[in-house]
Scaffold this active site. Structure first.
Site, PDB file in Angstrom:
ATOM      1  N   GLU A   1     114.695  95.762  92.007  1.00  0.00           N
ATOM      2  CA  GLU A   1     115.080  96.323  92.985  1.00  0.00           C
ATOM      3  C   GLU A   1     115.349  97.586  93.376  1.00  0.00           C
ATOM      4  O   GLU A   1     117.116  98.182  93.546  1.00  0.00           O
ATOM      5  CB  GLU A   1     115.569  95.666  94.308  1.00  0.00           C
ATOM      6  CG  GLU A   1     114.909  94.753  95.285  1.00  0.00           C
ATOM      7  CD  GLU A   1     116.163  94.155  95.842  1.00  0.00           C
ATOM      8  OE1 GLU A   1     116.916  94.192  95.532  1.00  0.00           O
ATOM      9  OE2 GLU A   1     114.863  93.026  96.407  1.00  0.00           O
TER      10      GLU A   1
ATOM     11  N   GLU B   1     109.407  88.528  95.841  1.00  0.00           N
ATOM     12  CA  GLU B   1     110.565  87.929  97.360  1.00  0.00           C
ATOM     13  C   GLU B   1     110.869  88.233  98.951  1.00  0.00           C
ATOM     14  O   GLU B   1     109.445  89.314  99.014  1.00  0.00           O
ATOM     15  CB  GLU B   1     112.215  88.874  96.730  1.00  0.00           C
ATOM     16  CG  GLU B   1     112.224  89.174  95.068  1.00  0.00           C
ATOM     17  CD  GLU B   1     113.878  89.124  94.699  1.00  0.00           C
ATOM     18  OE1 GLU B   1     114.584  89.232  96.171  1.00  0.00           O
ATOM     19  OE2 GLU B   1     114.531  89.596  93.611  1.00  0.00           O
TER      20      GLU B   1
HETATM   21  C1  BG6 Z   1     117.225  90.981  96.585  1.00  0.00           C
HETATM   22  C2  BG6 Z   1     117.902  90.463  95.442  1.00  0.00           C
HETATM   23  O1  BG6 Z   1     118.011  91.490  96.965  1.00  0.00           O
HETATM   24  O2  BG6 Z   1     117.582  89.807  97.525  1.00  0.00           O
HETATM   25  C3  BG6 Z   1     118.497  88.860  94.449  1.00  0.00           C
HETATM   26  O3  BG6 Z   1     116.912  90.744  94.251  1.00  0.00           O
HETATM   27  C4  BG6 Z   1     118.810  88.430  95.776  1.00  0.00           C
HETATM   28  O4  BG6 Z   1     118.867  88.802  93.683  1.00  0.00           O
HETATM   29  C5  BG6 Z   1     117.887  88.388  97.337  1.00  0.00           C
HETATM   30  O5  BG6 Z   1     119.155  87.588  95.859  1.00  0.00           O
HETATM   31  C6  BG6 Z   1     118.764  88.324  98.783  1.00  0.00           C
HETATM   32  O6  BG6 Z   1     119.684  88.287  99.094  1.00  0.00           O
HETATM   33  P1  BG6 Z   1     120.834  87.900  99.250  1.00  0.00           P
HETATM   34  O7  BG6 Z   1     122.106  88.851  99.255  1.00  0.00           O
HETATM   35  O8  BG6 Z   1     120.725  87.083 100.146  1.00  0.00           O
HETATM   36  O9  BG6 Z   1     121.131  86.905  97.993  1.00  0.00           O
END
Ligand code: BG6
Length: 479
Positions: free
Chosen positions: A177, A376
């Protein structure tokens, strides 16, 4: 041409080292930026402390102790039928301070064992080199990515792990990211992306962000070049957070604001995929005196180190409106973001928008014409364990089902080339944004709470069996 999910589609799950490994001081590992982050809460930011302070709780120090539980956890991934597993190599396990000449053999050995365990079940590791876990020493001594020397340190790290795992790992990503720092008013995003720990009122925030991002982009391009020399079969991608920015209304100013906001968030991918800064960024940086240290040699490097595929995260869309005091439609983030009245949100306020994923896939295909990997996607939610140790997470299944359907529509009806799907936090882990355990994404529940209490025991949620069926039918049975 076939417009269906490929037979060798990479179904799997994604995590990052600092959010699950724990063992923050074992095997010679040094502290990373994640090790100086306290636990926040829903709506409460994490603090970034100066060094580790005895009276503070740091959830990443132990996380879910994957470092010791990985055989059990990989076995569960295999039971779900994973074809791939995305994690990161913790930079500070390999180079505890980040600037050493020689790597830490114990750190390398841990990943030898982890990748061997994956291959035992035919699971392909998909590896991020830098996922919010820069060695803390590089933050303290060099001020993070504001210093050009970080390029050499990173490329050295990349070279060492590319050589070591050239037969174990085929799919790589450079920076997780990388474009989150677009919003340079957010302390957390600056620290995690670039190791820039700055005061809220630091007048240099914007300039430092553009400088740091440039060094990261050069480092990324050099890593791509070196990686291809070490193994021409490597597939090396970028990783951007893809949050489509919709206009709040059909007013031309809102539509134009949304377009400028998209440019300002995604130029990183232009550089990594096309090898050059887009003209709108050149104009913006020049007009605002933000073009500092960018050399002719850097530009050649960027052209020579373009990525093989686009890895991206997708959780939600956002909606923006033009601001009266912003005639040039500059975009940072919070000030322009509006609530979208047509979308429901998660308990953490993230809008839920499956069609936004199809929009994102089409947008990325239109711009880059490269294979796409959704690395993701997922729903952070509170789970309850029933008396008979079940977790009925139908809300998570509904979220994932709608998003997978949107992905399949993009593949089948829009012709978008998607090579893999790895939902986030396939096993519960520490939230990056809040440091909570209770913001859970997994198919596998981990008995651990926000204060670090719990047995650490793993339990299969309903979504575990659901995803198992999705993979088994190559996405044909979404239940
Ligand atoms: C992304 C990241 O921003 O979202 C992860 O690459 C992160 O590391 C994921 O955990 C979800 O965000 P959060 O804040 O809910 O953990």
């Amino acid at each position: 041409m076939k417009f269906s999910i490929p037979k060798d589609f990479l179904w799997g799950g994604a995590v990052a080292a600092h959010q699950l490994e724990g063992a923050w001081q074992e095997g010679g590992k040094g502290p990373s930026i994640a090790d100086v982050m306290t636990a926040g809460a829903n709506g409460v930011s994490r603090q970034i402390t100066k060094g580790i302070q005895a009276d503070k709780y740091y959830p990443n120090h132990e996380a879910i102790d994957f470092y010791h539980h990985y055989p059990e956890d990989i076995k569960l991934f295999a039971e779900m039928g994973f074809k791939c597993f995305r994690t990161s190599i913790a930079w500070a396990r390999i180079f505890p301070r980040g600037d050493e000449a020689e790597p830490n053999e114990a750190g390398l050995h841990f990943y030898d064992k982890l990748f061997a365990e994956c291959h035992k079940y035919g699971i392909e590791p998909v590896i991020t080199l830098s996922h919010f876990e820069i060695p803390y020493h590089l933050v303290e001594k060099y001020g993070g990515w504001r210093d050009r020397q970080l390029i050499d340190f990173f490329v050295h790290f990349a070279t060492v792990v590319f050589k070591r795992y050239r037969h174990q790992v085929k799919y790589w990503m450079t920076f997780n990211e990388i474009n989150n720092q677009t919003d340079y008013t957010e302390r957390f995003l600056m620290a995690t992306d670039s190791g820039l720990v700055l005061d809220d009122d630091d007048p240099q925030r914007e300039a430092l962000m553009y400088q740091a991002a440039h060094y990261e982009l050069v480092a990324s391009a050099l890593a791509v070049k070196v990686g291809h020399q070490i193994n021409p079969n490597f597939e090396i991608g970028c990783m951007i957070n893809m949050t489509p920015l919709y206009p709040a209304t059909s007013k031309p100013v809102d539509i134009f604001q949304a377009q400028k906001a998209m440019q300002r968030r995604y130029w990183f991918a232009d550089v990594q995929a096309l090898g050059t800064y887009p003209r709108h960024m050149e104009a913006f940086l020049a007009a605002n005196n933000l073009r500092d240290d960018i050399t002719a040699e850097d530009r050649i490097t960027l052209r020579e180190g373009t990525v093989d595929y686009i890895g991206f995260s997708y959780y939600n869309s956002m909606t923006v409106a033009a601001q009266k005091d912003n005639p040039e439609f500059h975009f940072v983030g919070p000030e322009a973001i509006q609530e979208n009245p047509y979308l429901k949100a998660s308990d953490w306020g993230w809008p839920i928008d499956p069609l936004g994923l199809r929009f994102a896939l089409n947008w990325l295909e239109d711009h880059y014409h490269k294979p796409l990997m959704i690395v993701e996607n997922g729903l952070g939610a509170k789970d309850e364990v029933t008396a008979d140790k079940q977790i009925h997470d139908d809300y998570r299944i509904a979220y994932l089902k709608a998003h997978i359907q949107a992905m399949e529509d993009a593949i089948e009806k829009d012709g978008v080339p998607v090579i893999g799907y790895t939902p986030w936090g396939c096993i519960d882990l520490v939230s990056a944004g809040t440091g909570q355990m209770s913001k859970r994404y997994g198919f596998i529940y981990v008995d651990r709470d926000d204060q670090g209490n719990g047995t650490g025991k793993r339990l299969k949620k309903d979504s575990f069996y659901w995803y198992q069926k999705v993979i088994k039918t190559n996405g044909q049975d979404l239940g």
